[in-house]
Design a protein around this motif. Structure first.
Motif, short mmCIF file in Angstrom:
data_model
loop_
_atom_site.label_atom_id
_atom_site.label_comp_id
_atom_site.label_asym_id
_atom_site.label_seq_id
_atom_site.Cartn_x
_atom_site.Cartn_y
_atom_site.Cartn_z
N SER A 151 0.85 -1.15 -0.08
CA SER A 151 -0.12 0.13 -0.18
C SER A 151 0.77 1.42 0.00
N LEU A 152 0.36 2.15 -0.63
CA LEU A 152 1.20 3.75 -0.54
C LEU A 152 1.35 4.13 1.00
N GLU A 153 0.50 3.83 1.72
CA GLU A 153 0.72 4.28 2.99
C GLU A 153 1.71 3.40 3.80
N LEU A 154 1.87 2.25 3.54
CA LEU A 154 2.99 1.73 4.02
C LEU A 154 4.31 2.15 3.32
N ALA A 155 4.18 2.05 2.22
CA ALA A 155 5.61 2.45 1.14
C ALA A 155 6.11 3.64 1.93
N VAL A 156 5.18 4.92 1.99
CA VAL A 156 5.56 6.19 2.62
C VAL A 156 6.16 6.10 3.78
N ALA A 157 5.74 5.13 4.86
CA ALA A 157 6.26 4.83 6.11
C ALA A 157 7.79 4.29 5.84
N THR A 158 7.91 3.25 4.94
CA THR A 158 8.89 2.52 4.62
C THR A 158 10.25 3.35 4.22
N GLY A 159 9.73 4.37 3.17
CA GLY A 159 10.54 5.16 2.59
C GLY A 159 11.23 6.37 3.72
N THR A 199 17.45 13.83 -2.94
CA THR A 199 17.67 12.80 -1.95
C THR A 199 16.57 11.62 -2.12
N SER A 200 17.15 10.48 -2.46
CA SER A 200 16.36 9.56 -2.96
C SER A 200 16.77 8.15 -2.45
N VAL A 201 15.55 7.24 -2.16
CA VAL A 201 15.99 5.86 -1.74
C VAL A 201 14.93 4.85 -2.68
N TRP A 202 15.51 3.77 -3.03
CA TRP A 202 14.74 2.92 -3.82
C TRP A 202 14.62 1.69 -2.92
N PHE A 203 13.24 0.92 -3.11
CA PHE A 203 13.42 -0.14 -1.98
C PHE A 203 12.29 -1.08 -2.86
N ASP A 204 12.45 -2.30 -2.51
CA ASP A 204 11.48 -3.43 -3.08
C ASP A 204 10.18 -3.12 -2.76
N ALA A 205 9.25 -3.19 -3.83
CA ALA A 205 8.01 -2.86 -3.60
C ALA A 205 7.25 -4.02 -2.64
N HIS A 206 7.87 -5.29 -2.71
CA HIS A 206 7.42 -6.30 -1.88
C HIS A 206 7.73 -6.37 -0.45
#
Length: 416
Positions: free
Chosen positions: A274-282, A329-336
């Motif tokens: 979910s986008l919400e979880l992705a935002v928190a992860t990023g 300033t960027s981070v890439w992370f696995d979407a799974h």
């Protein structure tokens, strides 16, 4: 040969200095919302995602604007009583049989406080019904690709390289020229005299005739604005002719390439997190990185999802960036799994990246009012350089034609 491209790039570039303000002025009902209370909080990421998916059910969000999620009291009071709406990019989805359905819009505008989807546009596509809707995006495309896609970008890249290579030729032509005899016996004293003579050309002066005035203006503008022109041309190469640009600078210092090494699948992937979880992860990955490196994370900028890479990109504005407008300033992370895959910082890692990010920030006028003034001055100077060059050429062309006619007349008289 370069007069038309120079005029095109200068005039369109001058307009793009205020591209956001002009775009908002032309499309105020779509891109502006009423000024909210300074301490009003926007809706959550999950709430905004539901509102957008309700308005565009056959689409997925590819870029989620996070610039509104700042600390309380972040907003600046505007005299106009309005502020920009949140900008989101959306993409189509594949159905069960693999057919791709593109949404009617790919850029939409949302009131992040009420969740109202104000509308959208197909970015850069001209509409007869709404000709002003995409005027600024079309000017942007005209500036970097002459509306000819990737082929246009490459053509402009090679023209930019030609322009860059002509600069040392122009500098040489501006040097005081004397007889071959003097240069064959040249002493250090004579060279210093020529240098002082050449430096005097950097001082503005008027000519006694229209031709001389154009000549002095052309030479003076060419010399004074050469450093700034070089910066703009090098950044233009970094946009339009990357193999040449990085082929020159990569041997000097290796740039950050881990985000380029992320594999791409042609099949595409569904949005797994979910986008919400992705935002928190990023946010978590960026904060951990900031503690490790000792920089300050100032505010979030956006979240991007790549279905073909299976990754999320979380971007922030930090103390490593030149400005909030040029935040990288960027981070890439696995979407799974949320596993960190790559990072990028504008400064502090690679000298090539520091130089490139700085050049691009100047090129896009992202360093405040002074960089905008520089861009506008360069636009005026470039246009006047093109005009004076054309007038000088016309003067010499007419003089040659007049000389030819005079010779023919003399020859005819002698024959008679």
């Amino acid at each position: 040969m370069l007069i038309l491209p120079v005029l095109l790039l200068s005039l369109t570039g001058g307009l793009l200095v205020y591209k956001q303000e002009l775009d908002q002025w032309l499309n105020a009902d779509l891109m502006l919302i009423e000024q909210y209370d300074l301490y009003t909080q926007p809706l959550s990421v999950g709430q905004l995602q539901k509102r957008i998916q309700t308005a565009y059910p056959q689409a997925r969000i590819s870029w989620f604007d996070l610039s509104f999620y700042k600390e309380s009291g972040y907003q600046q009071v505007r005299k106009s009583g309005v502020q920009p709406a949140a900008v989101f990019w959306i993409a189509g989805m594949r159905n069960d049989v693999g057919h791709y359905h593109a949404p009617v819009h790919n850029q939409i505008f949302v009131n992040p406080y009420s969740g109202e989807v104000l509308g959208g546009r197909k970015w850069g596509v001209f509409s007869v019904e709404q000709p002003l809707l995409n005027l600024m995006p079309l000017i942007y495309k005209l500036h970097y690709s002459v509306l000819a896609g990737q082929e246009g970008r490459v053509i402009l890249g090679w023209l930019t390289l030609a322009w860059l290579l002509m600069i040392p030729v122009g500098m040489y032509l501006s040097w005081p020229h004397h007889s071959a005899l003097r240069y064959s016996n040249k002493s250090k004293k004579q060279w210093r005299q020529d240098l002082l003579h050449w430096l005097s050309f950097w001082k503005y002066r008027k000519g006694k005739s229209r031709f001389q005035n154009d000549f002095f203006n052309h030479r003076w503008l060419g010399l004074v604005f050469t450093p700034l022109v070089v910066v703009f041309l090098l950044s233009g190469l970094s946009y339009n002719l990357k193999p040449v640009y990085y082929g020159i600078f990569d041997p000097l210092n290796q740039r950050q390439l881990s985000h380029k090494a992320i594999e791409t699948s042609s099949l595409g992937q569904v949005q797994p997190m979910s986008l919400e979880l992705a935002v928190a992860t990023g946010q978590h990955l960026t904060e951990m990185w900031a503690k490790e490196q000792g920089f300050e994370r100032l505010q979030p900028v956006g979240l991007s999802h790549s279905a073909f890479k299976g990754t999320y990109l979380y971007r922030s504005y930090s103390s490593l960036d030149y400005s909030d407008e040029s935040a990288k300033t960027s981070v890439w992370f696995d979407a799974h799994s949320g596993e960190l895959l790559a990072r990028f910082q504008a400064t502090g890692a690679s000298k090539v990246d520091v130089m490139t990010a700085g050049f691009e920030a100047v090129h896009k006028s992202e360093l405040g009012w002074w960089s905008r003034m520089l861009s506008l001055l360069l636009m005026v100077a470039s246009v006047w350089l093109a005009v004076t060059a054309l007038r000088l050429w016309l003067f010499k062309y007419r003089a040659r034609r007049k000389g030819v006619r005079k010779k023919r007349s003399v020859a005819k008289s002698a024959k008679n």
